[in-house]
Design a protein around this motif. Structure first.
Motif, PDB file in Angstrom:
ATOM      1  N   VAL A  31       0.870  -1.174   0.000  1.00 30.79           N
ATOM      2  CA  VAL A  31       0.000   0.000   0.000  1.00 30.79           C
ATOM      3  C   VAL A  31       0.905   1.222   0.000  1.00 30.79           C
ATOM      4  O   VAL A  31       1.859   1.296   0.787  1.00 30.79           O
ATOM      5  CB  VAL A  31      -0.924   0.021   1.240  1.00 30.79           C
ATOM      6  CG1 VAL A  31      -1.851   1.220   1.199  1.00 30.79           C
ATOM      7  CG2 VAL A  31      -1.715  -1.271   1.358  1.00 30.79           C
ATOM      8  N   TRP A  39      -7.579   5.584  -6.584  1.00 30.59           N
ATOM      9  CA  TRP A  39      -7.187   4.317  -5.976  1.00 30.59           C
ATOM     10  C   TRP A  39      -6.954   3.337  -7.115  1.00 30.59           C
ATOM     11  O   TRP A  39      -7.875   2.999  -7.846  1.00 30.59           O
ATOM     12  CB  TRP A  39      -8.283   3.821  -5.054  1.00 30.59           C
ATOM     13  CG  TRP A  39      -8.090   2.468  -4.441  1.00 30.59           C
ATOM     14  CD1 TRP A  39      -7.022   1.618  -4.570  1.00 30.59           C
ATOM     15  CD2 TRP A  39      -9.011   1.799  -3.579  1.00 30.59           C
ATOM     16  NE1 TRP A  39      -7.213   0.478  -3.849  1.00 30.59           N
ATOM     17  CE2 TRP A  39      -8.435   0.562  -3.226  1.00 30.59           C
ATOM     18  CE3 TRP A  39     -10.250   2.121  -3.071  1.00 30.59           C
ATOM     19  CZ2 TRP A  39      -9.063  -0.344  -2.388  1.00 30.59           C
ATOM     20  CZ3 TRP A  39     -10.879   1.213  -2.239  1.00 30.59           C
ATOM     21  CH2 TRP A  39     -10.286   0.001  -1.892  1.00 30.59           C
ATOM     22  N   LEU A  79      -5.608  -0.429  -8.118  1.00 30.69           N
ATOM     23  CA  LEU A  79      -5.272  -1.762  -7.647  1.00 30.69           C
ATOM     24  C   LEU A  79      -4.544  -2.481  -8.775  1.00 30.69           C
ATOM     25  O   LEU A  79      -5.026  -2.509  -9.902  1.00 30.69           O
ATOM     26  CB  LEU A  79      -6.543  -2.542  -7.279  1.00 30.69           C
ATOM     27  CG  LEU A  79      -6.279  -3.959  -6.790  1.00 30.69           C
ATOM     28  CD1 LEU A  79      -7.165  -4.270  -5.608  1.00 30.69           C
ATOM     29  CD2 LEU A  79      -6.491  -4.965  -7.893  1.00 30.69           C
ATOM     30  N   HIS A  96      -1.795  -1.547  -3.908  1.00 29.19           N
ATOM     31  CA  HIS A  96      -2.829  -0.514  -3.817  1.00 29.19           C
ATOM     32  C   HIS A  96      -2.125   0.837  -3.789  1.00 29.19           C
ATOM     33  O   HIS A  96      -1.292   1.084  -2.913  1.00 29.19           O
ATOM     34  CB  HIS A  96      -3.641  -0.658  -2.533  1.00 29.19           C
ATOM     35  CG  HIS A  96      -4.468  -1.895  -2.466  1.00 29.19           C
ATOM     36  ND1 HIS A  96      -5.730  -1.967  -2.999  1.00 29.19           N
ATOM     37  CD2 HIS A  96      -4.217  -3.104  -1.921  1.00 29.19           C
ATOM     38  CE1 HIS A  96      -6.228  -3.172  -2.779  1.00 29.19           C
ATOM     39  NE2 HIS A  96      -5.324  -3.887  -2.126  1.00 29.19           N
TER      40      HIS A  96
END
Length: 103
Positions: free
Chosen positions: A29, A67, A69, A78
């Motif tokens: 992340v 965002w 992914l 992410h």
């Protein structure tokens, strides 16, 4: 994670998913400062996975850049704008409490 660091991603967190989920072994992340940077980071990760590991990643959310992914199979990445990351707090769902960043 080296690519993310080199490309100036912020607040990079690696989460070990082994034994927690079948979707992958690791989750990464990270944040970009803007939609443009999030999209650029995604492009770098996708290209590196393709060129160095011959992995064709599945990607969601790149068009908006809030965002993104990236699913490379063993590693799920992410990438968020900071305010979107703060809203979803996805790492809190997967991290062991002892490993969570201190507020």
């Amino acid at each position: 994670m080296t690519t993310l660091s080199e490309e100036k991603a912020e607040d990079i967190v690696e989460i070990d998913l082994r034994g927690k989920s079948e979707m992958g072994d690791y989750m990464v992340v990270a944040s970009g400062r803007s939609t443009r940077q999030v999209s650029a980071l995604a492009d770098k990760i996708i290209e590196k996975a393709k060129s160095e590991a011959n992995v064709f990643s599945r990607v969601e959310g790149k068009a908006t850049g809030d965002w993104v992914l990236i699913d490379t199979g063993d590693v799920i990445v992410h990438l968020f704008r900071p305010e979107v990351r703060d809203f979803y707090q996805i790492e809190k769902m997967w991290m062991d409490p002892a490993d969570a960043p201190k507020a």
